[in-house]
Write an enzyme that holds these catalytic residues in place. Structure first.
Site, PDB file in Angstrom:
ATOM      1  CE1 TYR A 168      24.216  30.548  37.435  1.00 28.12           C
ATOM      2  CE2 TYR A 168      24.782  28.614  35.858  1.00 28.12           C
ATOM      3  CZ  TYR A 168      24.576  29.673  37.044  1.00 28.12           C
ATOM      4  OH  TYR A 168      24.735  28.505  38.793  1.00 28.12           O
ATOM      5  CE  LYS A 190      27.502  30.332  38.697  1.00 25.82           C
ATOM      6  NZ  LYS A 190      27.838  31.246  40.150  1.00 25.82           N
TER       7      LYS A 190
END
Length: 243
Positions: A152, A156
């Site tokens: 994750y 990002k």
């Protein structure tokens, strides 16, 4: 009359959480909204009933063909696009040694690669009018090395880098590109986070309290407004002073 009257904003992840709060905020300021999501939610239906300038468009970020179809449908509805807010994404957690590469690829497809693909389609409208504002919703995990954030946080981090590159390349067309990196926001997605990890973030934060979806929506509203007309290539941290 609002400065946003007759302007069009495309918002992904519009059916709940951050996306829904941003849809409501921008619609209340006079934007016409292309609300994009996999499906309508009851909460989105309620907001659409209150603001007739909102139109719903199906968007599956895990399917490249569906992304193209969504963009084409938006183009048929609107002659111009003034703002794009990339909110949709999937949460994921797992230690480095336990993370499957196929799972990482799926997360990057939704949180990064297909975000870029959708933006490539939408930005063509902005380039024709030589104006527009893009806001990418990133995360503090993209700039931190916390355990369990490999996939994750990596996706990002890539989105944050892309924000700077897009700002550089699209600036000559009058298009601004910025990102917002929130810490944990009180949404449905936050419920998937480990309670101990949340407590640790609270302990590391200079300010108490919780970050609400409306806090992010207020910052989006600023970034797409003329008040931020000289801002581009920035990543704004909304993290209560996380250290």
């Amino acid at each position: 009359m609002s400065e946003h009257s007759n302007r069009v904003a495309v918002v992904t992840g519009a059916s709940r959480g951050l996306g829904l709060a941003i849809v409501k905020k921008l619609a209340s300021e006079g934007f016409d909204i292309a609300a994009c999501s996999r499906s309508r939610s009851d909460r989105l239906e309620t907001v659409m009933a209150a603001y007739p300038g909102i139109r719903f468009f199906v968007l599956h970020l895990d399917d490249a063909d569906a992304i193209k179809t969504c963009a084409q449908n938006i183009f048929r509805e609107y002659a111009r696009i003034d703002a794009l807010v990339n909110v949709a994404g999937v949460a994921a957690g797992g230690l480095f040694t336990m993370t499957k590469i196929d799972d990482m690829k799926s997360i990057f497809d939704i949180n990064y690669f297909h975000q870029i693909l959708f933006t490539q389609y939408i930005v063509k409208k902005m380039m024709r009018t030589k104006s527009g504002s893009i806001v990418n919703i990133a995360s503090t995990t993209g700039s931190r090395a916390d355990a369990g954030t490999l996939a994750y946080g990596g996706s990002k981090a890539a989105l944050i880098h892309a924000t700077g590159v897009m700002a550089t390349e699209l600036g000559p067309f009058g298009i601004r590109v910025n990102a917002i990196s929130p810490a944990v926001v009180e949404t449905d997605m936050a419920t998937t986070m480990d309670d101990q990890a949340k407590a640790l973030l609270d302990a590391r934060s200079a300010l108490s309290g919780k970050i609400k979806p409306e806090d992010v929506a207020d910052l989006v509203s600023f970034l797409v407004s003329q008040n931020a007309s000289k801002m581009t290539g920035q990543t704004l941290r909304l993290d209560r002073g996380l250290h």
